[in-house]
Write an enzyme that holds these catalytic residues in place. Structure first.
Site, PDB file in Angstrom:
ATOM      1  CD  GLU A 192      40.205  47.723  39.699  1.00 43.89           C
ATOM      2  OE1 GLU A 192      41.210  48.176  39.128  1.00 43.89           O
ATOM      3  OE2 GLU A 192      39.191  48.401  39.922  1.00 43.89           O
ATOM      4  CD  GLU A 387      39.007  50.122  44.129  1.00 45.41           C
ATOM      5  OE1 GLU A 387      38.891  50.899  43.168  1.00 45.41           O
ATOM      6  OE2 GLU A 387      39.951  49.330  44.252  1.00 45.41           O
TER       7      GLU A 387
END
Ligand code: BG6
Length: 495
Positions: A192, A387
């Site tokens: 991220e 995810e």
């Protein structure tokens, strides 16, 4: 229309984790102190206000350094994957996964970040993991940096703000890539990469009080630039040396809807989405989008860059786009009277059509399909959902069962959308990983009780427990799903 979802043979089904949330063994076998070892669960803070939890200052770091115990610092003990990895991988293999995403703890390889030689024991540990995975035909997906850098780089180099860090990261990544080259094809340089703007310490080791005379936003964007350069160097290194390797960008894919059809709200959501895309734009297209440069100009943010940076970014773009997806939010120009909702570590306006978890994250399965379409239309590249999952409290019954029907429901509804998208929307999807394999420590709140796994770990928020593992109902559900192989009956999702 067929009664089955047809999936290609090489589609990767898996589960994802990160080193600092699972490994523990924070000071064993030569590992150095990580920034993650300075984060604690703070019961006095509302879990919906988690920004405060990981907003660490110098005093907190000093307190952490003085404390040699792991009790208060949840990521120091994790769920002890370090000593349970064989057992855990075997259970996951029995569940039927074909990929496992994990990250490398940088301070396990270079304890201080600036060491001349790597820690051999750290390298061997990861080699053992990938060998164990390969034994079960599980494809490793490796994140090089997932909220976990040597604390020494924060204390002596200002973390990712100092350009010198790129060289240390380069040494770290080339060492790891060379060591695991026979076993690993998929690499993700940073988890991220956009998260630096939301939690600058956890993502990039930036401590606000260490930059007293600076515009902290400028500090963040400078560090972000260094991470982009470092990520491009991973692409360059892999492509130059190992033809089979594939390197991805990885973003937090929040979906932002207009609160209603008022064009001002549509515009607002579009602008917020641009902020999400700014990060992937740079890594996929190879240059800064004009809207980000305009923002720098407006906010008087001036980055220090080098001549070769532009070329490096342009010539070393990502091979695939990995993303996490948990939730969506709404945007409104005028938010007065509207409730707030959360989506991972971002917030927005509450969406009345969606339920919300205890942590305030709104559950939106259609949003994952919207994300797949949006990313495909913007970039036309292979995607990888690395995810997706539900953080929830689980109850261990007297007979050691965990009836997590809510997690099955969440996963079922999201996976159904994913498979429908692959069938109908022209998406190129490499694979799908749930967040969680075993339970682990929450990244944002440092709680143990916010559980994501298929396998329950007996441990509480304060580090008490046996670390014993118990399979949840969702374990058997995922096992059933994966047992269908390339043809999954659609009705499986309606049961
Ligand atoms: C993702 C992170 O954003 O969200 C993971 O990459 C994290 O590290 C996951 O664990 C879930 O968030 P949390 O805060 O509930 O653990």
């Amino acid at each position: 229309m067929s009664n089955d979802f047809r999936i290609s043979n090489d589609f990767l089904w898996g589960a994802a984790t990160s080193a600092s949330q699972i490994e523990g063994a924070w000071n064993e076998d030569g590992k150095g102190m990580s920034i993650a070892d300075c984060l604690r669960y703070r019961p006095e803070i509302d879990v919906k206000n988690y920004k405060k939890v990981n907003d660490v200052d110098t005093l907190e770091i000093e307190t952490a350094i003085k404390d040699s115990e792991d009790k208060n610092w949840a990521k120091r003990h994790g769920v002890d994957f370090y000593h349970h990895y064989k057992e855990d991988i075997e259970q996951l293999a029995n569940m039927g996964i074909s990929t496992f995403r994990f990250s490398i703890s940088w301070p396990r390889i270079f304890p201080n970040g600036d060491d001349l030689e790597p820690n051999q024991k750290g390298l061997e540990y990861y080699l053992n993991i990938v060998k164990e995975l390969k034994k079960f035909n599980i494809e490793p997906v490796v994140t090089l940096s997932h909220y976990d850098m040597p604390l020494n780089l924060v204390l002596n180099y200002n973390a990712w703000y100092d350009r010198e860090i790129i060289g240390f990261y380069e040494k770290f990544m080339t060492t790891v890539i060379d060591y695991l080259k026979k076993y690993v094809k998929y690499w993700i340089p940073f988890n991220e990469i956009d998260s630096i703007v939301r939690h600058p310490f956890a993502s990039a080791g930036l401590v606000k009080d260490r930059f007293p005379n600076k515009n902290f936003n400028e500090v963040i964007y400078q560090a972000m630039h260094h991470q982009f350069i470092a990520a491009a160097k991973v692409v360059e290194y892999c492509h130059r040396n190992y033809k089979n390797m594939s390197v991805g960008t990885m973003i937090t894919k929040t979906t932002v809807y207009p609160y209603n059809s008022d064009p001002r709200n549509v515009l607002k959501s579009l602008k917020q989405m641009r902020e999400v895309y700014a990060f992937s734009d740079i890594q996929v297209r190879g240059f800064y989008p004009d809207f980000l440069l305009k923002k720098y100009e407006d906010e008087k943010i001036v980055l220090s860059t080098q001549k070769e940076d532009e070329k490096l970014l342009l010539n070393n773009t990502a091979d695939f786009i990995a993303f996490s997806y948990y939730s969506s939010v709404c945007a409104a120009e005028d938010t007065e009277g509207l409730s707030v909702s959360l989506a991972n570590t971002t917030s927005g306006v509450y969406n009345e059509f969606l339920p919300q978890t205890k942590w305030g994250w709104q559950v939106d399965p259609t949003g994952i399909r919207i994300s797949l379409i949006e990313l495909t239309d913007r970039y036309n590249k292979p995607l990888f959902i690395v995810e997706n999952g539900l953080g929830a409290e689980d109850e261990l019954t007297k007979n050691h069962n965990i009836h997590d029907t809510y997690r099955i429901d969440y996963l079922s509804r999201h996976i159904q959308q994913v498979l429908t998208s692959v069938e109908e929307d022209g998406i190129r999807l490499i694979g799908y990983c749930t967040w969680g394999a075993t339970d682990m420590i929450s990244a944002s709140t440092n709680q143990m009780s916010k559980r994501y796994g298929f396998i329950y770990v007996d441990l509480d928020d304060f580090g008490n427990g046996t670390y014993k593992r118990y399979k949840k109902d969702s374990y058997y559900w995922y096992q059933d799903l994966l047992s269908y192989g390339t043809q999954i009956p659609k009705e499986f999702f309606n049961e």
